[in-house]
Design an enzyme around this catalytic site. Sequence first.
Site, PDB file in Angstrom:
ATOM      1  N   ALA A  13      45.687  42.880  41.431  1.00  0.00           N
ATOM      2  CA  ALA A  13      44.612  42.218  42.182  1.00  0.00           C
ATOM      3  C   ALA A  13      43.397  41.949  41.282  1.00  0.00           C
ATOM      4  CB  ALA A  13      44.221  43.081  43.379  1.00  0.00           C
ATOM      5  N   ALA A 126      39.480  42.192  45.862  1.00  0.00           N
ATOM      6  CA  ALA A 126      40.631  41.320  45.600  1.00  0.00           C
ATOM      7  C   ALA A 126      41.894  41.921  46.192  1.00  0.00           C
ATOM      8  CB  ALA A 126      40.801  41.139  44.094  1.00  0.00           C
ATOM      9  N   LYS A 177      29.714  53.576  43.030  1.00  0.00           N
ATOM     10  CA  LYS A 177      31.014  52.984  43.363  1.00  0.00           C
ATOM     11  C   LYS A 177      31.963  54.031  43.946  1.00  0.00           C
ATOM     12  CE  LYS A 177      34.015  49.899  43.923  1.00  0.00           C
ATOM     13  NZ  LYS A 177      35.050  49.331  43.112  1.00  0.00           N
ATOM     14  N   ASN A 181      34.151  54.029  47.361  1.00  0.00           N
ATOM     15  CA  ASN A 181      35.598  54.256  47.361  1.00  0.00           C
ATOM     16  C   ASN A 181      36.008  55.438  48.232  1.00  0.00           C
ATOM     17  OD1 ASN A 181      35.960  53.223  43.936  1.00  0.00           O
ATOM     18  ND2 ASN A 181      36.472  52.104  45.784  1.00  0.00           N
ATOM     19  N   SER A 246      41.870  48.851  47.829  1.00  0.00           N
ATOM     20  CA  SER A 246      43.066  48.958  46.977  1.00  0.00           C
ATOM     21  C   SER A 246      43.867  50.221  47.249  1.00  0.00           C
ATOM     22  CB  SER A 246      42.698  48.826  45.500  1.00  0.00           C
ATOM     23  OG  SER A 246      41.905  49.900  45.084  1.00  0.00           O
ATOM     24  N   GLU A 258      45.460  56.174  44.496  1.00  0.00           N
ATOM     25  CA  GLU A 258      44.530  56.792  43.543  1.00  0.00           C
ATOM     26  C   GLU A 258      43.804  57.964  44.229  1.00  0.00           C
ATOM     27  OE1 GLU A 258      43.234  53.396  40.383  1.00  0.00           O
ATOM     28  OE2 GLU A 258      42.337  53.206  42.356  1.00  0.00           O
TER      29      GLU A 258
HETATM   30  N1  LIG Z   1      41.611  45.528  44.351  1.00  0.00           N
HETATM   31  C1  LIG Z   1      40.310  45.673  44.423  1.00  0.00           C
HETATM   32  O1  LIG Z   1      39.641  45.046  45.248  1.00  0.00           O
HETATM   33  C2  LIG Z   1      39.597  46.602  43.473  1.00  0.00           C
HETATM   34  C3  LIG Z   1      38.189  46.525  43.418  1.00  0.00           C
HETATM   35  C4  LIG Z   1      37.519  47.311  42.483  1.00  0.00           C
HETATM   36  C5  LIG Z   1      38.215  48.169  41.664  1.00  0.00           C
HETATM   37  N2  LIG Z   1      39.583  48.258  41.765  1.00  0.00           N
HETATM   38  C6  LIG Z   1      40.247  49.182  40.835  1.00  0.00           C
HETATM   39  O2  LIG Z   1      40.838  48.385  39.810  1.00  0.00           O
HETATM   40  C7  LIG Z   1      42.044  49.026  39.329  1.00  0.00           C
HETATM   41  C8  LIG Z   1      43.217  48.068  39.525  1.00  0.00           C
HETATM   42  O3  LIG Z   1      43.382  47.887  40.940  1.00  0.00           O
HETATM   43  P1  LIG Z   1      44.223  46.703  41.573  1.00  0.00           P
HETATM   44  O4  LIG Z   1      43.867  46.658  43.006  1.00  0.00           O
HETATM   45  O5  LIG Z   1      44.082  45.493  40.747  1.00  0.00           O
HETATM   46  O6  LIG Z   1      45.685  47.289  41.402  1.00  0.00           O
HETATM   47  P2  LIG Z   1      47.108  46.531  41.504  1.00  0.00           P
HETATM   48  O7  LIG Z   1      46.969  45.300  42.316  1.00  0.00           O
HETATM   49  O8  LIG Z   1      48.096  47.574  41.912  1.00  0.00           O
HETATM   50  O9  LIG Z   1      47.381  46.098  40.004  1.00  0.00           O
HETATM   51  C9  LIG Z   1      47.764  47.001  39.008  1.00  0.00           C
HETATM   52  C10 LIG Z   1      48.627  46.228  38.051  1.00  0.00           C
HETATM   53  O10 LIG Z   1      48.997  47.082  36.960  1.00  0.00           O
HETATM   54  C11 LIG Z   1      50.335  46.744  36.641  1.00  0.00           C
HETATM   55  N3  LIG Z   1      50.944  47.792  35.821  1.00  0.00           N
HETATM   56  C12 LIG Z   1      51.225  49.072  36.116  1.00  0.00           C
HETATM   57  N4  LIG Z   1      51.808  49.673  35.074  1.00  0.00           N
HETATM   58  C13 LIG Z   1      51.895  48.747  34.102  1.00  0.00           C
HETATM   59  C14 LIG Z   1      52.406  48.746  32.785  1.00  0.00           C
HETATM   60  N5  LIG Z   1      52.964  49.846  32.250  1.00  0.00           N
HETATM   61  N6  LIG Z   1      52.353  47.603  32.057  1.00  0.00           N
HETATM   62  C15 LIG Z   1      51.808  46.484  32.560  1.00  0.00           C
HETATM   63  N7  LIG Z   1      51.301  46.404  33.811  1.00  0.00           N
HETATM   64  C16 LIG Z   1      51.340  47.528  34.569  1.00  0.00           C
HETATM   65  C17 LIG Z   1      50.985  46.585  37.991  1.00  0.00           C
HETATM   66  O11 LIG Z   1      52.234  45.952  37.842  1.00  0.00           O
HETATM   67  P3  LIG Z   1      53.209  45.596  39.087  1.00  0.00           P
HETATM   68  O12 LIG Z   1      52.908  44.128  39.344  1.00  0.00           O
HETATM   69  O13 LIG Z   1      54.575  45.851  38.548  1.00  0.00           O
HETATM   70  O14 LIG Z   1      52.825  46.481  40.229  1.00  0.00           O
HETATM   71  C18 LIG Z   1      49.930  45.734  38.686  1.00  0.00           C
HETATM   72  O15 LIG Z   1      50.112  44.369  38.372  1.00  0.00           O
HETATM   73  C19 LIG Z   1      42.180  50.306  40.159  1.00  0.00           C
HETATM   74  O16 LIG Z   1      41.615  51.395  39.486  1.00  0.00           O
HETATM   75  C20 LIG Z   1      41.385  49.996  41.429  1.00  0.00           C
HETATM   76  O17 LIG Z   1      40.920  51.139  42.076  1.00  0.00           O
HETATM   77  C21 LIG Z   1      40.288  47.483  42.644  1.00  0.00           C
END
Ligand SMILES: NC(=O)c1ccc[n+]([C@@H]2O[C@H](COP(=O)([O-])OP(=O)(O)OC[C@H]3O[C@@H](n4cnc5c(N)ncnc54)[C@H](OP(=O)(O)O)[C@@H]3O)[C@@H](O)[C@H]2O)c1
Length: 291
Positions: A13, A126, A177, A181, A246, A258
């Site tokens: 995301a 996102a 933050k 969370n 998330s 998480e």
């Molecule tokens: N989403 C939000 O609104 C938001 C806002 C602020 C902060 N955050 C933080 O930002 C961080 C990411 O969150 P997210 O929501 O973006 O998570 P997410 O959608 O689960 O994305 C994580 C990505 O990492 C990939 N991944 C995992 N292991 C990997 C590896 N070995 N090699 C390459 N790619 C790998 C996953 O692949 P797959 O496609 O195979 O699953 C996925 O595409 C987290 O710490 C979250 O708490 C999120």
Amino acid sequence: MGKTTIALIGPGAIGATVAAWLAQSPDLALTLCVRTPLDRLEIEAPGGLIMAQPEMLTDPAEARPVDWVLVCTKAYDVAGAAAWLARLVGPETRVAVLQNGVEHVARFAPYLPVERILPAVVDISAERSAPGRVLQRMNGNILVPAGADGEAFAALFGHTPIEARTTADFTTALFRKLTVNCAGGICGIVNKPNGVARDPAIAELMLALAEECVAVGRAEGAKLADDLAASVVRGYQTTAPDSINSLHADRMAGRPMEIDARHGVIVRLGEKHNIPTPMNRLAVALLTASQ
Ligand SMILES: NC(=O)c1ccc[n+]([C@@H]2O[C@H](COP(=O)([O-])OP(=O)(O)OC[C@H]3O[C@@H](n4cnc5c(N)ncnc54)[C@H](OP(=O)(O)O)[C@@H]3O)[C@@H](O)[C@H]2O)c1
């Protein structure tokens, strides 16, 4: 001057959103390091759809050193990200960690010299509907510590609507933050979108979680306003009721959550400072049992 090279690990995301925006700049050469292959990035941004098709690697063995690595995996996927770092990091590479929690540097210290690690607090909402497909609900911002690396990181976003900037008080940014969370953990527990905060009984639980985080954050040196916890709860009550944080997205997708980065850390720091954190302890237990 050549292009600045960037490798982004984990285009989920947040990663896909950041990557799609960075890919719009002619001065940046972006490579995605993916676990699940995707055909392209399609981000439904606040101003309309943006698309990108950056170079993509699926095997760390193919990776070469770059100027910047942006780690956008979940906090629990550090070992997987580290496999990429072993190939992407050269003598000049800087590594920005775009994750939640407050332990960005500690998480990657076993793999990198700490002076190469730039922690980043991401405030972008996102949601991923499929590989490479993301709804970006707001332009948002990214905060990094003041200094030359922070300024250089912020400059990467100069052409994007994402506001990347430095702060002299990064500890406060981290715990602000974390307060947001940890309140949102309730959504993961009850398995309902952020609109559940409109229920007064749920709002009360969110407030109690957030107040524990404020107490722990202050003990760690963060300068947190007296009304922070209440304003965080109001934020959940006024955001789009169908928006999904998330941790809740992970629960819905059957992925790990998480829990430690968002609640366990508050319990651990509470123990360190002799501050009771029964609500976050309960959140750890309930979320763990729901996996
Ligand atoms: N989403 C939000 O609104 C938001 C806002 C602020 C902060 N955050 C933080 O930002 C961080 C990411 O969150 P997210 O929501 O973006 O998570 P997410 O959608 O689960 O994305 C994580 C990505 O990492 C990939 N991944 C995992 N292991 C990997 C590896 N070995 N090699 C390459 N790619 C790998 C996953 O692949 P797959 O496609 O195979 O699953 C996925 O595409 C987290 O710490 C979250 O708490 C999120």
